[in-house]
Design an enzyme around this catalytic site. Structure first.
Site, PDB file in Angstrom:
ATOM      1  N   HIS A 130       0.922  -1.428  -0.014  1.00  0.00           N
ATOM      2  CA  HIS A 130      -0.049   0.182  -0.053  1.00  0.00           C
ATOM      3  C   HIS A 130       1.040   1.281   0.010  1.00  0.00           C
ATOM      4  O   HIS A 130       0.602   2.246  -0.619  1.00  0.00           O
ATOM      5  CB  HIS A 130      -0.861  -0.117   1.243  1.00  0.00           C
ATOM      6  CG  HIS A 130      -1.850   1.196   1.596  1.00  0.00           C
ATOM      7  ND1 HIS A 130      -3.259   1.337   1.216  1.00  0.00           N
ATOM      8  CD2 HIS A 130      -1.130   2.383   2.125  1.00  0.00           C
ATOM      9  CE1 HIS A 130      -3.207   2.436   1.528  1.00  0.00           C
ATOM     10  NE2 HIS A 130      -2.376   3.383   2.035  1.00  0.00           N
ATOM     11  N   GLU A 131       1.952   1.299   0.774  1.00  0.00           N
ATOM     12  CA  GLU A 131       2.832   2.545   0.901  1.00  0.00           C
ATOM     13  C   GLU A 131       3.702   2.772  -0.423  1.00  0.00           C
ATOM     14  O   GLU A 131       3.838   3.638  -0.957  1.00  0.00           O
ATOM     15  CB  GLU A 131       3.707   2.191   1.905  1.00  0.00           C
ATOM     16  CG  GLU A 131       3.017   2.408   3.405  1.00  0.00           C
ATOM     17  CD  GLU A 131       2.137   3.462   3.581  1.00  0.00           C
ATOM     18  OE1 GLU A 131       2.310   4.446   3.147  1.00  0.00           O
ATOM     19  OE2 GLU A 131       1.149   3.294   4.325  1.00  0.00           O
ATOM     20  N   HIS A 134       1.389   4.394  -3.032  1.00  0.00           N
ATOM     21  CA  HIS A 134       1.623   5.536  -2.939  1.00  0.00           C
ATOM     22  C   HIS A 134       2.665   6.463  -3.527  1.00  0.00           C
ATOM     23  O   HIS A 134       2.637   7.458  -4.099  1.00  0.00           O
ATOM     24  CB  HIS A 134       1.724   6.090  -1.191  1.00  0.00           C
ATOM     25  CG  HIS A 134       0.284   6.276  -0.754  1.00  0.00           C
ATOM     26  ND1 HIS A 134      -0.922   6.932  -1.024  1.00  0.00           N
ATOM     27  CD2 HIS A 134       0.120   5.643   0.658  1.00  0.00           C
ATOM     28  CE1 HIS A 134      -1.808   6.673  -0.180  1.00  0.00           C
ATOM     29  NE2 HIS A 134      -1.365   5.879   0.816  1.00  0.00           N
ATOM     30  N   GLU A 208      -6.151   7.084  -0.717  1.00  0.00           N
ATOM     31  CA  GLU A 208      -6.070   6.017  -0.149  1.00  0.00           C
ATOM     32  C   GLU A 208      -6.719   4.882  -0.719  1.00  0.00           C
ATOM     33  O   GLU A 208      -6.513   3.871  -0.684  1.00  0.00           O
ATOM     34  CB  GLU A 208      -6.705   6.470   1.210  1.00  0.00           C
ATOM     35  CG  GLU A 208      -5.851   7.283   2.158  1.00  0.00           C
ATOM     36  CD  GLU A 208      -4.570   6.466   2.656  1.00  0.00           C
ATOM     37  OE1 GLU A 208      -4.444   5.284   2.779  1.00  0.00           O
ATOM     38  OE2 GLU A 208      -3.543   7.369   2.411  1.00  0.00           O
TER      39      GLU A 208
END
Length: 286
Positions: A130-131, A134, A208
């Protein structure tokens, strides 16, 4: 869809800032607003990563310091086609993580000691994917731009408030004079910064959702990320991050700040139930 929504919201912020600049000082006020935003963006683009890592006492690690975590990040970065980011551990028991850096070549990922303790390797992989999503989606830059515009609009709003109060004694025949002009300026000075903050929150929530979807594709385990989000949501509520600051809350995978009810309007994160439901639907489709 989330990318289109982000573009629309950033355009709204731009229009709002131009309008505020014009209200403050016509064309010169508009130019001042743009110069202010550009200056703030430049500083944030180059230095925000160092500032936020220092703010949370993050310690950089290498493969010899925490082999499992470091190699996990390296494998995910390779899978995503990204350069190896710098890896940090934050000395906090509250379970959370974030990514920062101005571009994929200068990125960093950070996880708290708390998250490393409570997640399984598969769940931790989902979080770090997930990071890295980003980083891949340039969300750090997009979030910085949104925050900068919202901050500049808030500053101009304060200037408008002072200007309206100091100009309250002007005659009705002067441009912008009279009670009507005063009330209008004060209304804009109050409403515009609030609108900018709500737009900034909406940008953050949109990114997100996109990072959840992209991260699930990178790691190939949507349900592992969903399980991690459940644990992190409960863990961060039971043990909030005391050192967390509202200005950096949008960077974390789960909101490090507490608050419910009407405060959801001002949340930088989507409802956790909706994030988990989308990941579960994604797992079914795959």
């Amino acid at each position: 869809m989330q990318r289109l929504k982000t573009t629309f919201l950033l355009a709204l912020l731009t229009v709002l800032m131009v309008t505020m600049g014009q209200a403050l000082g016509g064309r010169s006020g508009m130019m001042m607003a743009f110069v202010l935003a550009l200056g703030m963006n430049f500083f944030s683009y180059w230095f925000s990563d160092k500032i936020v890592l220092s703010m949370y006492g993050a310690q950089e690690i290498g493969p010899q310091d925490h082999p499992m975590f470091y190699n996990l990040v390296g494998n995910l970065a390779a899978r995503a086609g990204l350069p190896m980011p710098k890896v940090y551990i934050i000395p906090s028991d509250s379970p959370n993580a974030f990514a920062t850096g101005r571009n994929p070549e200068h990125a960093a990922v950070a996880a708290t000691e708390g998250i490393l303790r409570i997640l399984s390797p598969e769940e931790l992989e989902g979080v770090m994917a997930h990071e890295l999503a980003h980083v891949q989606n340039r969300d750090i830059l997009i979030g910085t731009i949104a925050a900068t515009f919202a901050g500049a609009i808030s500053m101009i709003g304060n200037m408008l408030q002072w200007g309206a109060m100091l100009g309250a004694g002007r005659g009705d025949d002067e441009e912008g004079g009279g009670i009507g002009g005063l009330v209008g300026s004060l209304a804009m000075a109050i409403i515009a910064p609030l609108a900018a903050m709500l737009i900034q929150m909406a940008v953050s929530r949109s990114r997100e959702f996109l990072a959840d979807a992209t991260g699930a594709e990178i790691c190939g385990r949507p349900l592992a990320l969903a399980s991690a989000l459940r644990k992190l949501h409960m863990g961060s509520q039971a043990l909030p991050m005391q050192e967390a600051r509202p200005a950096t809350a949008h960077m974390f995978i789960v909101n490090p700040l507490t608050g419910g009810g009407v405060m959801q309007l001002f949340s930088t994160h989507p409802p956790m139930e909706e994030r988990i439901a989308r990941l579960e639907q994604m797992a079914v489709r795959h």
